[in-house]
Write a protein that holds these residues in place. Structure first.
Motif, PDB file in Angstrom:
ATOM      1  N   SER A 121      36.996 -51.671 -51.735  1.00  0.00           N
ATOM      2  CA  SER A 121      35.723 -52.272 -51.295  1.00  0.00           C
ATOM      3  C   SER A 121      35.913 -53.710 -50.851  1.00  0.00           C
ATOM      4  CB  SER A 121      34.711 -52.241 -52.438  1.00  0.00           C
ATOM      5  OG  SER A 121      35.058 -53.217 -53.418  1.00  0.00           O
ATOM      6  N   HIS A 122      37.083 -54.302 -51.220  1.00  0.00           N
ATOM      7  CA  HIS A 122      37.387 -55.700 -50.892  1.00  0.00           C
ATOM      8  C   HIS A 122      36.465 -56.652 -51.656  1.00  0.00           C
ATOM      9  CE1 HIS A 122      39.689 -58.533 -48.595  1.00  0.00           C
ATOM     10  NE2 HIS A 122      38.649 -59.064 -47.994  1.00  0.00           N
ATOM     11  N   THR A 123      36.016 -56.218 -52.846  1.00  0.00           N
ATOM     12  CA  THR A 123      35.213 -57.127 -53.671  1.00  0.00           C
ATOM     13  C   THR A 123      36.007 -58.407 -53.931  1.00  0.00           C
ATOM     14  OG1 THR A 123      34.097 -57.487 -55.790  1.00  0.00           O
ATOM     15  CG2 THR A 123      35.967 -55.977 -55.839  1.00  0.00           C
ATOM     16  N   HIS A 124      35.327 -59.538 -53.791  1.00  0.00           N
ATOM     17  CA  HIS A 124      35.955 -60.829 -54.093  1.00  0.00           C
ATOM     18  C   HIS A 124      35.700 -61.231 -55.547  1.00  0.00           C
ATOM     19  CE1 HIS A 124      36.968 -60.952 -49.970  1.00  0.00           C
ATOM     20  NE2 HIS A 124      37.142 -62.254 -49.877  1.00  0.00           N
ATOM     21  N   SER A 125      35.235 -60.260 -56.344  1.00  0.00           N
ATOM     22  CA  SER A 125      35.008 -60.516 -57.766  1.00  0.00           C
ATOM     23  C   SER A 125      35.822 -59.550 -58.620  1.00  0.00           C
ATOM     24  CB  SER A 125      33.515 -60.405 -58.089  1.00  0.00           C
ATOM     25  OG  SER A 125      32.805 -61.429 -57.424  1.00  0.00           O
ATOM     26  N   CYS A 230      31.169 -54.769 -44.034  1.00  0.00           N
ATOM     27  CA  CYS A 230      30.716 -56.126 -44.377  1.00  0.00           C
ATOM     28  C   CYS A 230      31.498 -56.638 -45.582  1.00  0.00           C
ATOM     29  CB  CYS A 230      29.228 -56.081 -44.710  1.00  0.00           C
ATOM     30  SG  CYS A 230      28.510 -57.668 -45.090  1.00  0.00           S
ATOM     31  N   HIS A 231      32.023 -57.862 -45.460  1.00  0.00           N
ATOM     32  CA  HIS A 231      32.769 -58.464 -46.566  1.00  0.00           C
ATOM     33  C   HIS A 231      31.971 -58.410 -47.874  1.00  0.00           C
ATOM     34  CE1 HIS A 231      36.300 -60.527 -44.759  1.00  0.00           C
ATOM     35  NE2 HIS A 231      36.673 -60.520 -46.023  1.00  0.00           N
ATOM     36  N   ALA A 232      32.648 -58.056 -48.966  1.00  0.00           N
ATOM     37  CA  ALA A 232      31.999 -58.021 -50.286  1.00  0.00           C
ATOM     38  C   ALA A 232      32.119 -59.412 -50.905  1.00  0.00           C
ATOM     39  CB  ALA A 232      32.643 -56.951 -51.153  1.00  0.00           C
ATOM     40  N   GLY A 383      44.300 -53.067 -43.240  1.00  0.00           N
ATOM     41  CA  GLY A 383      44.022 -54.478 -43.023  1.00  0.00           C
ATOM     42  C   GLY A 383      42.552 -54.811 -42.967  1.00  0.00           C
ATOM     43  N   GLU A 384      42.296 -56.120 -42.764  1.00  0.00           N
ATOM     44  CA  GLU A 384      40.928 -56.621 -42.652  1.00  0.00           C
ATOM     45  C   GLU A 384      40.537 -56.559 -41.184  1.00  0.00           C
ATOM     46  OE1 GLU A 384      39.459 -59.669 -45.068  1.00  0.00           O
ATOM     47  OE2 GLU A 384      41.408 -60.195 -45.876  1.00  0.00           O
ATOM     48  N   VAL A 385      39.984 -55.408 -40.807  1.00  0.00           N
ATOM     49  CA  VAL A 385      39.759 -55.105 -39.393  1.00  0.00           C
ATOM     50  C   VAL A 385      38.430 -55.684 -38.916  1.00  0.00           C
ATOM     51  CG1 VAL A 385      39.744 -53.254 -37.683  1.00  0.00           C
ATOM     52  CG2 VAL A 385      40.969 -52.931 -39.838  1.00  0.00           C
ATOM     53  N   GLY A 405      38.047 -49.495 -42.703  1.00  0.00           N
ATOM     54  CA  GLY A 405      39.104 -50.501 -42.712  1.00  0.00           C
ATOM     55  C   GLY A 405      39.644 -50.591 -44.135  1.00  0.00           C
ATOM     56  N   TYR A 406      40.453 -51.618 -44.423  1.00  0.00           N
ATOM     57  CA  TYR A 406      40.905 -51.875 -45.797  1.00  0.00           C
ATOM     58  C   TYR A 406      41.490 -50.622 -46.454  1.00  0.00           C
ATOM     59  CZ  TYR A 406      38.159 -56.127 -45.142  1.00  0.00           C
ATOM     60  OH  TYR A 406      37.654 -57.311 -44.662  1.00  0.00           O
ATOM     61  N   SER A 407      42.211 -49.830 -45.671  1.00  0.00           N
ATOM     62  CA  SER A 407      42.733 -48.567 -46.201  1.00  0.00           C
ATOM     63  C   SER A 407      44.257 -48.536 -46.140  1.00  0.00           C
ATOM     64  CB  SER A 407      42.180 -47.390 -45.385  1.00  0.00           C
ATOM     65  OG  SER A 407      40.778 -47.316 -45.514  1.00  0.00           O
ATOM     66  N   SER A 412      46.449 -58.447 -43.978  1.00  0.00           N
ATOM     67  CA  SER A 412      45.921 -59.655 -43.320  1.00  0.00           C
ATOM     68  C   SER A 412      44.709 -59.254 -42.480  1.00  0.00           C
ATOM     69  CB  SER A 412      46.968 -60.251 -42.382  1.00  0.00           C
ATOM     70  OG  SER A 412      47.085 -59.446 -41.220  1.00  0.00           O
ATOM     71  N   TYR A 413      44.139 -60.248 -41.762  1.00  0.00           N
ATOM     72  CA  TYR A 413      43.112 -59.904 -40.776  1.00  0.00           C
ATOM     73  C   TYR A 413      43.738 -59.144 -39.618  1.00  0.00           C
ATOM     74  CZ  TYR A 413      39.603 -62.644 -43.101  1.00  0.00           C
ATOM     75  OH  TYR A 413      38.708 -63.092 -44.032  1.00  0.00           O
ATOM     76  N   ILE A 414      42.933 -58.263 -39.005  1.00  0.00           N
ATOM     77  CA  ILE A 414      43.336 -57.562 -37.787  1.00  0.00           C
ATOM     78  C   ILE A 414      42.316 -57.942 -36.714  1.00  0.00           C
ATOM     79  CG2 ILE A 414      43.740 -55.301 -36.725  1.00  0.00           C
ATOM     80  CD1 ILE A 414      45.833 -55.995 -38.843  1.00  0.00           C
TER      81      ILE A 414
HETATM   82 ZN   LIG Z   1      38.610 -60.622 -46.630  1.00  0.00          ZN
END
Ligand SMILES: [Zn+2]
Length: 465
Positions: A121-125, A230-232, A383-385, A405-407, A412-414
């Motif tokens: 999920s790319h949670t930042h927590s 959407c960024h978490a 990546g972070e598409v 994405g994120y799979s 890095s960012y794409i």
């Molecule tokens: Zn990110």
């Protein structure tokens, strides 16, 4: 009045008969349909650790807002061909870890890389995952040890989770449809500070909420897997949580006891949930997303034929130039003001790689994957598409595709070609943080996705021909 009732009864019988006919069409000649197995495992750290996502964090976690989960949905088509979607409340699976997990799932359960999606999920927590951007945080030896231990345990847990879901397979029906929700904001083209005063938000965006519904033979809901691009990053506090995707899963499961809700992150690395930074906002976006899923379930969804195809490849994505030399990296570490702290930490870790006698390489093996569940295509990227990829893939394959994405690897960012040319936060770094990607990145990825899609018979949209 009676006449209306009579017509309604006839209409009801007709729609039921139609449903029956439609249902009978989604089994094979021998009457076999889908099987599905669902499992979950708790992955909340048992102790305080450094948190992933923001380089600016300066101390370890302080407690838990809500639990973190990894969840697996195994589907098997009428021929017995299987695939597994793993979703997780973490920042991302880095390459080494993802390779080990997928190798172990392959050895134990006979699934190839094309049959496995490891999405985060790319949670930042969430906790720091060892090797997933962990070389940009100020970690001491104790925190590195904790990250390594947590990540090793997580590997074991994911392999076990997949085995458990395979073992729980039951006859099922699978449906898909896109919904919509609009809390994502293009963070490159709108200013966060004044966001509540802006009445003409600038894109690009993609507001789709892809939904996969799994029901048992009686038609009872077993699981729902849904996404958003959407960024978490609503929250930046020091308590563990799944951010808005965590709240969305909790909200959905609250109103459907016994059902598993799974969130997969889309390709929206340049999208932020705005405004942000408070727990009630994270909960609001979670509720909005869960409500979007409910709406899709309440309307007609496309029932999918029990035929599954999967494809996977890795392409060598080029960096813009030669990787930095040791001298250049030492220079980055020395320059006190022109580089942010995380780039200096990253430079130090790159020097360690060179000191081990290894090379930084000139290309990166980038994962491209396509699934076709019945006639539902899934485009799955590492990546972070950025959102441009979703938009471009929908131009090629039509608006009904699902994009993840994120799979399988989050390196890095794409960026799209236009963002790469513009520069800025998402455009200037590759898997080697000091060097951008080559400008051909977008065409290389889209061409490979098209190649993989053709291999399994995903049709191009009529409009694009
Ligand atoms: Zn990110």
């Amino acid at each position: 009045m009676k006449r209306v009732l009579y017509i309604s009864v006839i209409a009801f019988i007709f729609t039921q008969a139609f449903h029956f006919i439609a249902a009978s069409e989604v089994t094979d000649e021998d009457g076999r349909g889908w099987k599905a197995g669902i499992a979950r495992v708790l992955i909340t750290p048992e102790q305080s650790m450094w948190m992933d996502g923001y380089a600016a964090r300066d101390h370890p976690s302080e407690g838990v807002l809500h639990d973190l989960w990894a969840k697996a949905l195994v589907i098997e088509d009428s021929r017995g061909y299987k695939a597994v979607l793993v979703t997780s409340d973490i920042i991302g699976f880095p390459k080494h870890m993802s390779d080990r997990i997928r190798n172990r799932i392959g050895a134990k359960f006979g699934l190839t890389r094309s049959q496995i999606i490891l999405n985060s999920s790319h949670t930042h927590s969430g906790p720091v995952i060892y090797d997933a951007f962990s070389n940009i945080y100020p970690l001491d030896q104790e925190q590195i040890k904790k990250a390594k231990e947590y990540s090793a345990k997580l590997e074991d847990q994911i392999v076990e989770l997949v085995g458990k879901a395979i073992g729980l397979r039951l006859p099922a029906k699978i449906y898909s449809q896109n919904g919509v929700v609009r809390f994502q904001v293009n963070r490159r083209n709108n200013t966060e500070k004044t966001i509540e005063q802006i009445n003409d938000l600038k894109g690009p965006n993609d507001y789709a909420v892809p939904v996969i519904k799994v029901v048992n033979e009686k038609g009872e809901l077993m699981a729902v897997a849904f996404g958003y691009a959407c960024h978490a990053t609503v929250l930046s506090i020091y308590q563990f949580s799944g951010d808005y995707p965590g709240f969305a899963q909790i909200e959905f499961e609250k109103s459907h006891p016994g059902v598993t809700a799974m969130f997969f992150q889309g390709a929206g690395a340049d999208q932020n949930p705005l405004p942000r930074r408070t727990i009630p906002l994270a909960q609001q976006y979670g509720r909005e997303l869960a409500a979007a899923v409910e709406r899709v379930l309440d309307e007609d969804m496309r029932e999918l034929d029990p035929h599954l195809s999967t494809a996977y490849s890795e392409i060598d994505l080029q960096y813009a130039g030669a990787p930095p030399t040791k001298e250049e990296l030492i220079q980055i570490m020395k320059e006190s003001s022109s580089y942010p702290a995380y780039l200096k930490i990253n430079a130090k870790s790159l020097i360690e790689i060179l000191d081990r006698g290894e090379s930084l390489g000139t290309t990166y093996p980038y994962p491209c994957q396509v699934w076709k569940i019945g006639d539902q295509p899934l485009m799955i990227l590492g990546g972070e598409v950025l959102i441009d990829y979703t938009i471009e893939l929908k131009k090629i394959f039509g608006p009904d595709i699902f994009v993840l994405g994120y799979s399988n690897d989050v390196m890095s960012y794409i960026p799209s070609e236009s963002v790469l040319r513009e520069g800025g936060y998402e455009g200037t770094r590759s898997a080697i943080f000091t060097t951008p990607w080559n400008v051909n990145i977008q065409s290389a990825i889209l061409e490979e996705m098209t190649r993989q899609a053709e291999k399994i018979g995903v049709k191009m949209d009529k409009l694009s021909n």
